[in-house]
Design an enzyme around this catalytic site. Sequence first.
Site, mmCIF file in Angstrom:
data_model
loop_
_atom_site.group_PDB
_atom_site.id
_atom_site.type_symbol
_atom_site.label_atom_id
_atom_site.label_comp_id
_atom_site.label_asym_id
_atom_site.label_seq_id
_atom_site.Cartn_x
_atom_site.Cartn_y
_atom_site.Cartn_z
ATOM 1 N N LYS A 13 0.549 -0.908 -0.181
ATOM 2 C CA LYS A 13 -0.098 0.172 -0.044
ATOM 3 C C LYS A 13 0.926 1.417 0.474
ATOM 4 O O LYS A 13 0.745 2.317 -1.032
ATOM 5 C CB LYS A 13 -0.960 -0.293 1.263
ATOM 6 C CG LYS A 13 -2.450 -0.827 1.129
ATOM 7 C CD LYS A 13 -3.115 -0.318 2.540
ATOM 8 C CE LYS A 13 -2.695 -0.524 3.817
ATOM 9 N NZ LYS A 13 -2.135 -2.045 4.633
ATOM 10 N N ARG A 88 -9.999 1.214 8.384
ATOM 11 C CA ARG A 88 -9.862 0.426 8.328
ATOM 12 C C ARG A 88 -10.515 -0.930 8.943
ATOM 13 O O ARG A 88 -11.097 -2.325 8.872
ATOM 14 C CB ARG A 88 -9.215 -0.396 9.403
ATOM 15 C CG ARG A 88 -6.984 -0.058 9.037
ATOM 16 C CD ARG A 88 -6.598 -0.214 10.132
ATOM 17 N NE ARG A 88 -4.860 -0.737 9.432
ATOM 18 C CZ ARG A 88 -3.556 0.040 8.997
ATOM 19 N NH1 ARG A 88 -3.688 1.094 8.817
ATOM 20 N NH2 ARG A 88 -2.403 -1.242 9.136
ATOM 21 N N ARG A 127 11.051 -5.678 5.550
ATOM 22 C CA ARG A 127 11.223 -4.262 5.046
ATOM 23 C C ARG A 127 11.933 -3.457 5.794
ATOM 24 O O ARG A 127 11.606 -3.798 6.874
ATOM 25 C CB ARG A 127 9.470 -4.381 5.213
ATOM 26 C CG ARG A 127 8.837 -2.525 4.898
ATOM 27 C CD ARG A 127 7.858 -2.335 5.179
ATOM 28 N NE ARG A 127 6.944 -2.866 6.281
ATOM 29 C CZ ARG A 127 5.606 -2.422 6.303
ATOM 30 N NH1 ARG A 127 4.495 -2.168 4.749
ATOM 31 N NH2 ARG A 127 4.271 -3.088 6.986
ATOM 32 N N ARG A 162 10.679 -1.143 11.413
ATOM 33 C CA ARG A 162 9.525 -1.394 11.910
ATOM 34 C C ARG A 162 9.256 -1.721 13.047
ATOM 35 O O ARG A 162 9.883 -3.256 12.768
ATOM 36 C CB ARG A 162 8.310 -1.067 11.408
ATOM 37 C CG ARG A 162 8.406 0.341 10.380
ATOM 38 C CD ARG A 162 6.703 -0.241 9.725
ATOM 39 N NE ARG A 162 5.952 -0.075 10.124
ATOM 40 C CZ ARG A 162 4.945 0.184 9.248
ATOM 41 N NH1 ARG A 162 4.153 -0.046 8.294
ATOM 42 N NH2 ARG A 162 3.424 -1.201 10.089
ATOM 43 N N ARG A 173 -1.654 -9.123 12.788
ATOM 44 C CA ARG A 173 -1.788 -7.927 12.393
ATOM 45 C C ARG A 173 -2.880 -8.544 11.093
ATOM 46 O O ARG A 173 -4.196 -7.798 10.432
ATOM 47 C CB ARG A 173 -1.125 -7.175 11.524
ATOM 48 C CG ARG A 173 -0.175 -6.488 12.643
ATOM 49 C CD ARG A 173 1.197 -5.818 12.320
ATOM 50 N NE ARG A 173 1.152 -5.051 11.726
ATOM 51 C CZ ARG A 173 2.581 -5.117 10.518
ATOM 52 N NH1 ARG A 173 3.422 -5.187 11.009
ATOM 53 N NH2 ARG A 173 2.239 -3.915 9.761
HETATM 54 P P1 AMP Z 1 0.404 0.718 9.282
HETATM 55 O O1 AMP Z 1 1.712 1.990 9.020
HETATM 56 O O2 AMP Z 1 -0.432 1.443 7.933
HETATM 57 O O3 AMP Z 1 0.167 -0.902 9.030
HETATM 58 O O4 AMP Z 1 -0.293 1.171 10.580
HETATM 59 C C1 AMP Z 1 0.605 0.606 11.381
HETATM 60 C C2 AMP Z 1 -0.493 0.428 13.300
HETATM 61 O O5 AMP Z 1 -1.287 1.663 12.852
HETATM 62 C C3 AMP Z 1 -1.381 -0.444 12.389
HETATM 63 O O6 AMP Z 1 -1.742 -2.369 12.792
HETATM 64 C C4 AMP Z 1 -2.766 -0.231 13.548
HETATM 65 O O7 AMP Z 1 -1.995 -0.776 14.806
HETATM 66 C C5 AMP Z 1 -2.648 1.477 13.766
HETATM 67 N N1 AMP Z 1 -2.791 2.081 12.519
HETATM 68 C C6 AMP Z 1 -2.735 2.193 11.456
HETATM 69 N N2 AMP Z 1 -4.420 3.041 10.487
HETATM 70 C C7 AMP Z 1 -4.829 2.187 11.551
HETATM 71 C C8 AMP Z 1 -6.592 2.588 11.401
HETATM 72 N N3 AMP Z 1 -7.425 3.436 9.940
HETATM 73 N N4 AMP Z 1 -7.274 2.133 12.375
HETATM 74 C C9 AMP Z 1 -7.399 1.703 13.717
HETATM 75 N N5 AMP Z 1 -5.582 1.353 13.390
HETATM 76 C C10 AMP Z 1 -4.822 2.124 12.733
#
Ligand code: AMP
Length: 222
Positions: A13, A88, A127, A162, A173
């Site tokens: 993404k 999400r 990553r 990360r 996740r």
């Molecule tokens: P990402 O960088 O998009 O993989 O997000 C990392 C983490 O942030 C996710 O595993 C969630 O814990 C939190 N997170 C990011 N976006 C959301 C969202 N829209 N709703 C809830 N938690 C989020």
Amino acid sequence: MVIIMLGAPGTGKGTVAGILTSKLGIPQVSTGDIFRKHIKEQTELGKLAESYISKGQLVPDDVTIDLVKNRLKDSDVQNGIILDGFPRTVKQAEELDKILNKEGKKVDIVINLTTPEEEIIERIVNRRVCSNQDCKTIYNLVLNPPKQEGICDKCGHELIQRKDDNVETVKSRLENYFELTSTLVEYYEKQGKIYSALVSKAINKLGEDVAEDIVKYIENLK
Ligand code: AMP
């Protein structure tokens, strides 16, 4: 134009959104990046978000929706936005529709990326991301390594892994994704807004290739 990026963690993404941003000139807003910034700065929101993110859980809807609601008021996103990692949950999608409706806007396209699960895990553990917040280029140690180990090709800053990119967190996740987020595909399918793409090395289609297809698709819509 409002573009939403859907897809399990590790489907690309961020990579695809980054390319779309540079080709279409629409800013990318990643809720994950915003949370990570708050965690780094140890704000109240950061501390709260960290307690969920470190366990691979979603941050509660009300907190996340408020964050996006405020970000949508900023001047740089008035002509378009690529939302990466939001919504999400269906609740988040419904609230986003309400916020946009009030401004006479709507979600235009929902890009749904899919990748075989074994490739996802391999990708996530390999990553690395640029630590420079203004760059944030994403690398993969196997598929797309930097020229010099640990250093970003573009800006020379250090590459980091990360904290939540490990095998244990990835599993929860992914579970969360399939339990909650996949219902979003149905939500947007009913609205006829889904553009699906398979991102997989098995078919030689990586984020860069898919992004090119999407740019052509969007240009044809205009
Ligand atoms: P990402 O960088 O998009 O993989 O997000 C990392 C983490 O942030 C996710 O595993 C969630 O814990 C939190 N997170 C990011 N976006 C959301 C969202 N829209 N709703 C809830 N938690 C989020």
